[in-house]
Design a protein around this motif. Structure first.
Motif, PDB file in Angstrom:
ATOM      1  N   SER A  79       0.852  -1.173   0.000  1.00  0.00           N
ATOM      2  CA  SER A  79       0.000   0.000   0.000  1.00  0.00           C
ATOM      3  C   SER A  79       0.890   1.226   0.000  1.00  0.00           C
ATOM      4  N   ASN A  80       0.642   2.101  -0.964  1.00  0.00           N
ATOM      5  CA  ASN A  80       1.430   3.322  -1.094  1.00  0.00           C
ATOM      6  C   ASN A  80       2.913   2.986  -1.156  1.00  0.00           C
ATOM      7  N   GLU A  81       3.687   3.437  -0.186  1.00  0.00           N
ATOM      8  CA  GLU A  81       5.136   3.227  -0.238  1.00  0.00           C
ATOM      9  C   GLU A  81       5.607   2.021   0.575  1.00  0.00           C
ATOM     10  N   PHE A  82       4.672   1.229   1.124  1.00  0.00           N
ATOM     11  CA  PHE A  82       5.029   0.092   1.970  1.00  0.00           C
ATOM     12  C   PHE A  82       4.695  -1.236   1.308  1.00  0.00           C
ATOM     13  N   SER A  83       5.547  -2.235   1.569  1.00  0.00           N
ATOM     14  CA  SER A  83       5.349  -3.598   1.084  1.00  0.00           C
ATOM     15  C   SER A  83       5.672  -4.546   2.238  1.00  0.00           C
ATOM     16  N   VAL A  84       4.801  -5.544   2.443  1.00  0.00           N
ATOM     17  CA  VAL A  84       4.985  -6.517   3.524  1.00  0.00           C
ATOM     18  C   VAL A  84       4.986  -7.917   2.921  1.00  0.00           C
ATOM     19  N   ASN A  85       6.009  -8.702   3.253  1.00  0.00           N
ATOM     20  CA  ASN A  85       6.088 -10.104   2.846  1.00  0.00           C
ATOM     21  C   ASN A  85       5.912 -10.992   4.067  1.00  0.00           C
ATOM     22  N   ARG A  86       5.066 -12.028   3.906  1.00  0.00           N
ATOM     23  CA  ARG A  86       5.058 -13.156   4.846  1.00  0.00           C
ATOM     24  C   ARG A  86       5.796 -14.251   4.104  1.00  0.00           C
ATOM     25  N   TYR A  87       6.819 -14.803   4.732  1.00  0.00           N
ATOM     26  CA  TYR A  87       7.664 -15.752   4.016  1.00  0.00           C
ATOM     27  C   TYR A  87       8.013 -16.945   4.894  1.00  0.00           C
ATOM     28  N   THR A  88       8.483 -17.992   4.231  1.00  0.00           N
ATOM     29  CA  THR A  88       9.017 -19.174   4.907  1.00  0.00           C
ATOM     30  C   THR A  88      10.513 -19.201   4.627  1.00  0.00           C
ATOM     31  N   ILE A  89      11.293 -19.363   5.678  1.00  0.00           N
ATOM     32  CA  ILE A  89      12.747 -19.486   5.519  1.00  0.00           C
ATOM     33  C   ILE A  89      13.149 -20.881   5.982  1.00  0.00           C
ATOM     34  N   ARG A  90      14.010 -21.513   5.192  1.00  0.00           N
ATOM     35  CA  ARG A  90      14.462 -22.875   5.475  1.00  0.00           C
ATOM     36  C   ARG A  90      15.980 -22.917   5.387  1.00  0.00           C
ATOM     37  N   GLY A  91      16.556 -23.845   6.097  1.00  0.00           N
ATOM     38  CA  GLY A  91      17.992 -24.021   6.007  1.00  0.00           C
ATOM     39  C   GLY A  91      18.452 -25.175   6.874  1.00  0.00           C
TER      40      GLY A  91
END
Length: 137
Positions: A79-91
């Protein structure tokens, strides 16, 4: 097909592109999408980090002690100037060979086509638990 320039990319596209580039070790290209006066709000005892050198240092040490690290963006909202990611990190923790898979969320503010601010949360307790390092899930 040519890559879009930062002045034509939306905020979610800039965010996604940085994640993609860092995931394949193309750090210099990712740095081109980050403002020179960027603020990385890391919180905790380390507090905020400023500028591109802080990002370079973070990326140089991001995988210390780990291998096969990957990030999958599960959902993005912008929205506007903001971006939000929900992510999965593996390692995998090199010392033990134990694997982890946890959820994280990060939010960025894009200014003039470049990442200007960053906030992130990761399930560190779940990660420690899965790696046998203490903590609860």
């Amino acid at each position: 097909m040519t890559e879009p320039t930062t002045d034509r990319m939306g905020v979610a596209e800039v965010h996604r592109r940085i994640v993609e580039l860092t995931g394949v070790g193309r750090y210099e290209e990712a740095l081109a999408l980050i403002a020179s006066d960027v603020v990385d709000h890391r919180g905790g005892v380390s507090g905020d980090h400023y500028g591109l050198d802080a990002w370079k240092d973070k990326w140089e040490h991001m995988d210390d002690g780990f291998r096969d690290v990957s990030v999958t963006i599960e959902q993005n909202l912008s929205s506007n100037e903001f971006s939000v990611n929900r992510y999965t990190i593996r390692g995998t923790l090199v010392a033990s060979g134990r694997r982890y898979e946890v959820t994280g969320i990060d939010m960025v503010r894009i200014r003039d086509g470049k990442l200007a601010e960053h906030w992130a949360l990761i399930d560190a307790a779940g990660m420690r638990h899965q790696l046998g390092l203490g903590g609860s899930a």
